[in-house]
Design a protein around this motif. Structure first.
Motif, PDB file in Angstrom:
ATOM      1  N   GLN A   9       0.344   4.760  -2.171  1.00 46.22           N
ATOM      2  CA  GLN A   9      -0.440   5.732  -1.416  1.00 46.22           C
ATOM      3  C   GLN A   9       0.417   6.725  -0.637  1.00 46.22           C
ATOM      4  N   SER A  10       1.702   6.773  -0.906  1.00 41.35           N
ATOM      5  CA  SER A  10       2.578   7.733  -0.242  1.00 41.35           C
ATOM      6  C   SER A  10       3.414   8.463  -1.286  1.00 41.35           C
ATOM      7  N   ARG A  29       5.511   6.817  -4.473  1.00 45.10           N
ATOM      8  CA  ARG A  29       5.312   7.249  -5.863  1.00 45.10           C
ATOM      9  C   ARG A  29       6.615   7.750  -6.474  1.00 45.10           C
ATOM     10  N   LYS A  46       0.828  -1.207   0.000  1.00 46.24           N
ATOM     11  CA  LYS A  46       0.000   0.000   0.000  1.00 46.24           C
ATOM     12  C   LYS A  46       0.864   1.259   0.000  1.00 46.24           C
TER      13      LYS A  46
END
Length: 550
Positions: free
Chosen positions: A365-366, A370, A361
């Motif tokens: 989602q950070s 990314r 995740k």
């Protein structure tokens, strides 16, 4: 300059300018790389008596900043006394005795293990809550100019490593004797200057970064504090190692032939020591497996410096000056070096990412995750260019091989310049494992509620308010917030929505107005707690509250 060279130079300049625009773009909130995971007293809790100390527990070890921790009493006066103490991840703040009732404000600013400031505030109350003090709060921000310059300094340091490590290796092992070393020597001295300059800049920036002041608001005491910290010690080691290496490099750079195998071996040792200083002031030191992370990060940097520095030497000098016979001997060896360096670079990068991201995740989602994906995509492009270049090395012709190879190398350097920029940005962004620790701390908090009637005000603390074992603390007060002696306590917990009948909570009386109990809550939901407080032979109150257990 040929058209191809002008285009390549323009492309490289455009990429570098775009990278600097990203690094110098709008500043967001200051990034802390450690999280406050617990405190005693807990944040937003009410305690019956004034404590004699406050304990802050962080997700990693921290160091103190002089004058950057304080506790304000409800009237705005200082409630702390003496100097706080740091022991690993725990900070203890001594308090004055006899603190009054009301809400206290704790402000803190410390330095995490990876050299980033961690700042925040919390409140707790003694006896009853009141309006929190607001005067003379510590500044929790980071100057935007300082925050923007830190990744720029790191980028210059990485560039210095590239211009130092790779060229020295090529000069020592692959450089033809007939060619002049003036150009490569200038490259190496530039690399040394960049490393020394970026290190000095890092020491200067660390002072306002940790204290929250402006770029030119640095005092001698601030610099002394930085130099006395772990960060400062590592920076001083880096400066000493680079200066020592500069003296040993003179014979190699002039081509005088005075360097010996012992000198080259010592240069290798100094190079390893210098490379180790980068991970010792970054994320690896705060990793769950710090020893592994430091070694892996040093390998990552070494592979990057060898590969990119060699490419600079190849495109800047060898492909232009070496003859066909010399290139026939040099290029196959360099190709094997590059393949080994790229393999080490990729493997070390994968291990680093797995340690820092911690979960699938976190990759998507950070911001950190990314940027890792962006870096992977850019590295994939570079690997494709490198594979094509290696094919040219194997099947080159006298007319088109060196020219086409040089264009491929320039393209590799252009893309990897952006990769270095992404790397410089990554070291300023908290990894997902830090964010997860912060989220865990945020969700594992005490539920505090106050229920009352005409004669009793009952404060109830439920910790950690999750399925499983929980602790209850009960504090009895009069309606005007004075401690109320209790003769007998009883408590039950029920979950009507799931058909769970009232469960008795065994309570232990600690003081006249304070009792504690433990209960195992088997399911999540809105639990109903009922308390009976008997204050005399004929007076008692029954109070009910609902608490969400997750």
């Amino acid at each position: 300059m040929t058209v191809d060279r002008r285009r390549a130079s323009a492309a490289l300049a455009g990429l570098l300018l775009g990278l600097l625009a990203v690094l110098l773009g709008p500043a967001g909130p200051a990034d802390a790389h450690a999280a406050l995971v617990a405190s005693d007293p807990g944040s937003n809790t009410i305690v019956p008596d004034a404590p004699n100390k406050i304990t802050l527990t962080f997700s990693e070890s921290v160091q103190l900043i002089s004058g950057k921790i304080q506790v304000l009493a409800p009237d705005g006066s200082r409630a702390d006394q003496g100097d706080p103490q740091a022991n690993g991840s725990t900070v203890t703040i001594p308090l004055r005795s006899g603190g009054g009732r009301g809400t206290y404000l704790v402000s803190y600013r410390v330095v995490s293990a990876d050299s980033h400031p961690v700042a925040g505030t919390l409140t707790y109350s003694v006896g009853a809550a009141s309006a929190p003090p607001t005067e003379t709060q510590l500044d929790q921000s980071v100057d935007p100019v300082v925050r923007a310059l830190i990744p720029v300094g790191k980028y210059l340091g990485y560039a210095g490593l590239v211009l130092l490590v790779g060229p020295v290796l090529v000069l020592a092992l692959l450089w033809p004797h007939r060619l002049s070393r003036v150009g490569p020597a200038r490259l190496v001295w530039t690399g040394i200057g960049l490393v020394l300059g970026s290190t000095a800049l890092a020491v200067w920036l660390q002072a306002p970064y940790t204290t929250g002041t402006g770029l030119f608001d640095v005092s001698a005491d601030d610099l002394q504090d930085v130099l006395g910290s772990t960060f400062g010690a590592v920076m001083l080691v880096r400066l000493g190692v680079i200066v020592a290496a500069a003296f040993l490099l003179r014979p190699l750079l002039t081509g005088a032939g005075g360097e010996s195998r012992a000198d080259l071996a010592l240069l290798g040792v100094l190079g390893v020591a210098a490379l180790a200083t980068w991970p010792l002031t970054g994320h690896p030191t705060a990793s769950p497996v710090a020893g592994v992370s430091v070694v892996v990060d040093a390998i990552h940097l070494a592979a990057m410096a060898v590969w990119l520095g060699g490419l600079v030497m190849l495109t800047g000098f060898l492909l232009r000056r070496a003859d066909e016979r010399e290139l026939g001997a040099i290029l196959p060896i360099w190709s094997r070096w590059a393949a080994t360096a790229v393999t080490a670079l990729v493997l070390a990068g994968v291990v680093q990412a797995l340690i820092e991201i911690a979960s699938f995740k976190g990759l998507f989602q950070s911001t950190y995750g990314r940027l890792i994906l962006v870096k992977v995509a850019l590295v994939a492009v570079v690997l494709g260019l490198a594979a094509y270049a290696r094919t040219l090395v194997r099947n080159r012709t006298a007319e088109t091989g060196p020219r086409t190879l040089r264009r491929m190398v320039l393209a590799e350097l252009a893309v990897t310049a952006v990769v270095l920029g992404v790397t410089a940005a990554l070291v300023q962004i908290p990894p997902p494992r830090t964010a997860e620790a912060s989220e865990t701390a945020a969700t594992s908090t005490t539920i505090t509620q106050t229920v009352s009637d005409d004669s009793v005000s009952l404060q109830v603390d439920v910790f950690p308010a999750t399925v499983g074992n929980n602790s209850l603390h009960l504090y009895a007060y009069t309606p005007d917030n004075k401690p109320l002696p209790v003769v007998e306590w009883t408590a039950t917990a029920a979950l009507p929505a799931k058909g769970i009948e009232p469960i008795e909570v065994p309570l232990l009386r600690l003081t006249d107005f304070h009792a504690v109990g433990d209960i195992a809550l088997p399911m999540a939901g809105d639990w109903t707690f009922k308390f009976t407080v008997r204050t005399s032979d004929i007076d008692q109150s029954t109070l009910t509250m609902t608490a969400k257990i997750s």
